[in-house]
Structure formats: C-alpha cells, structure tokens
Design a protein around this motif. Sequence first.
Motif, short mmCIF file in Angstrom:
data_model
loop_
_atom_site.label_atom_id
_atom_site.label_comp_id
_atom_site.label_asym_id
_atom_site.label_seq_id
_atom_site.Cartn_x
_atom_site.Cartn_y
_atom_site.Cartn_z
N LEU A 33 -3.61 13.63 0.73
CA LEU A 33 -2.20 13.36 0.46
C LEU A 33 -1.57 12.50 1.55
N LEU A 34 -1.75 12.90 2.82
CA LEU A 34 -1.06 12.22 3.92
C LEU A 34 -1.70 10.88 4.27
N ALA A 35 -2.99 10.73 3.97
CA ALA A 35 -3.67 9.46 4.26
C ALA A 35 -3.50 8.46 3.12
N GLY A 36 -2.73 8.83 2.10
CA GLY A 36 -2.44 7.90 1.01
C GLY A 36 -3.55 7.77 0.00
N GLY A 37 -4.43 8.78 -0.08
CA GLY A 37 -5.53 8.75 -1.04
C GLY A 37 -5.25 9.63 -2.25
N PHE A 99 3.95 7.59 -14.52
CA PHE A 99 5.09 7.14 -13.71
C PHE A 99 5.75 8.36 -13.07
N THR A 100 5.13 8.83 -12.02
CA THR A 100 5.59 10.01 -11.30
C THR A 100 5.08 9.92 -9.87
N ASN A 101 5.49 10.85 -9.01
CA ASN A 101 4.98 10.88 -7.62
C ASN A 101 3.67 11.63 -7.52
N VAL A 102 3.59 12.76 -8.21
CA VAL A 102 2.37 13.58 -8.18
C VAL A 102 1.90 13.80 -9.60
N LEU A 103 0.68 13.35 -9.90
CA LEU A 103 0.11 13.52 -11.24
C LEU A 103 -1.07 14.47 -11.16
N LEU A 104 -0.97 15.58 -11.88
CA LEU A 104 -2.09 16.51 -12.00
C LEU A 104 -2.89 16.12 -13.24
N ALA A 105 -4.08 15.58 -13.02
CA ALA A 105 -4.99 15.21 -14.10
C ALA A 105 -5.96 16.36 -14.30
N ASP A 106 -5.57 17.32 -15.15
CA ASP A 106 -6.34 18.55 -15.29
C ASP A 106 -7.54 18.33 -16.19
N LEU A 137 4.39 1.52 -9.91
CA LEU A 137 4.56 2.97 -9.91
C LEU A 137 5.46 3.40 -8.75
N PRO A 138 6.10 4.55 -8.85
CA PRO A 138 6.92 5.03 -7.74
C PRO A 138 6.07 5.41 -6.54
N THR A 139 6.68 5.42 -5.37
CA THR A 139 5.98 5.87 -4.16
C THR A 139 6.69 7.09 -3.60
N PRO A 140 5.97 8.04 -3.01
CA PRO A 140 4.50 8.09 -2.96
C PRO A 140 3.91 8.34 -4.35
N PHE A 141 2.61 7.97 -4.50
CA PHE A 141 1.89 8.22 -5.74
C PHE A 141 0.57 8.90 -5.40
N PHE A 142 0.39 10.09 -5.95
CA PHE A 142 -0.77 10.91 -5.59
C PHE A 142 -1.37 11.51 -6.85
#
Length: 312
Positions: A33-37, A99-106, A137-142
């Motif tokens: 998350l913090l390293a932008g990955g 188009f979100t900051n955090v995407l959970l791809a379950d 996309l918005p930032t941050p994007f994870f």
Amino acid sequence: MADEHQLIEKLEQNIATAILGKPEPIQLSLVSLLAGGHLLVEDAPGVGKTSLAKSIAKSLSCDFKRLQFTPDMLPSDILGSNVFLPNRGEFEFRPGPIFTNVLLADEINRTTPRTQSALLEAMSEGQVSVEGLTHTLPTPFFVLATQNPFEFEGTYPLPENQLDRFMCCIEIGYPARDVEKNVLINHREGEPGDKLQSVITAEQLRHLQASVRAVKVEDSLNDYILEIVHATRSHEQLHLGVSTRGAITLYRAVQGLAFIEGRSYAVPDDVKRLVLPVLAHRIVVKGVLHEGRRDRAKAVLRQILSKTPVPA
C-alpha cells in the motif's frame, strides 16, 4: 518521521484488531500500500483473505469498492462503458467500479483471462482506456486481490503479465490454536472488521506514499538486488527470470518496509525479507505448470539468496 510512524502503527493496530495473530501478512500488505503497489492474497477459502482486504479498506478514509469476480463478468463490468443518450444524441461515459481509491478484487482468478486483463492498464498507469478515450483514475489507487489456489474448481490461472503487476503475493495460513480460539470469541457478536473505523485519510496516505520514495537505498543494496535478479535469469531450474519491472518493484518494496519500520534508509535484511513475497510469483519454474509452482519458486529463490554475498 515520528509522526508518520505513529500513523503507520495506528493503521497496523487497527487492522490487527480484526485479523488476529497475523502480523507478517498485515505488514506486507502495508508495504504494498505505502510503496504504491498492489497486493495479491492467495490461500485456501476461509482463512481470512477477504477479511484482511476489508479491514485494510475500512481503516482508510478513502473510496472503497468490492468486486466479486465470476466467470460471466465482462471487462465493461469493471471499467465502465459509453451509454447513448437519445435526448442529447451523444454518448456519455459511465465509470465502472474501478474508479475508486481501494478496489477489492475478490476471487480474481474465477473470471476469464479476458476480464482479468481489464486491470492491466489501471494497475500499471493509473488510467483506463475505453473505446479510444483515456480516463484517469483517482489517487491513491490500490488493488487488493484475493485468489484461491489453482488446483481448486472453477479457477483460471492469472497470466504472467497480470501477476507481474502485483507488488507482493502473500499467504495468510491457518492460525495457531490459541489464536483461533480468540478468533471464535472475537466473532461472537458478528464480523469484527465491520466495526473498524478509519484511522488514515486519503491525503495522509498520499503523504506517506510520497515519503516512502525518499527512503535512501545505498548503491551496494542496488547491486545486491540486481545480483539476485540476474541470478534468476540464468538459473538452470527457471524458465523465466525476474523482469526489470520486478527489480524496480523489489526496490520500491524495500523502501516501503524500511519506512514502516521507522527508518529513513534500507538495509540488506529488508531485501532478504521481501525477496519471496515480491519475486516468487514473477518467476516460472521449468517443468511445472501450476501445481506447487510457488513452492518450487520459493525454494529456488532461497537457494539464490544463500549463494548471493550480502553487502557489508
């Protein structure tokens, strides 16, 4: 760095109230998350993959969306599509859940490779292209994806170029017996993750990500990383070694781990700790299709680590 480290500790502690006895997966998640990955969690059903993802998302005061991947899902279900408006005689773009900051791809590997590939541009460049138009996309994007092991029913293996977009691939594993007893008690009144409050804003997260880039990595550590990477490219048991993107990703992850541990500089132990979670899913072992692939890959990487001189 004191204030920043307090923020990270608060984030770790918040997640740990819902994910008991798993400090290593939590820390590796925060490295990504913090390293932008981006993060891939691979394990058997029911060990807490989705709970970890939801706990991270709820700890951040950011936009969060969850996608349950299924075999009939289409790329437009992720990216969005252009819709014709008869009253205006033109098309309008309707953004998808990406188009979100955090995407959970379950359960990302339950959908087809065609749909999986919809995430490639987004994860690499922070943008998507739909019918010739590029949308930022918005930032941050994870992206935080979960998948079941390949030998499970109804799964589609992620192709190498998709795996290469994830900074870390981690496992959670079964908890120790005493921890599992606490898990049962913790779930007496419902899902603990549902009660979590956000502890970091999107602006604070952006600031932390920028600070990670300032972590110093000595030239001797760069050489150490490259020695390991180049050893994978010539190893007799490997069909495919680590790419240049993989080397850069390991470098960024090393910065992230050093920052999480409160240091403004990286050390060789950071590299050693991250080689397996960052590189094992990027290499292809000869004679192995999917079953046991990561275990064999980890064994090869441990062998390379043992033979690579550590900088003083």
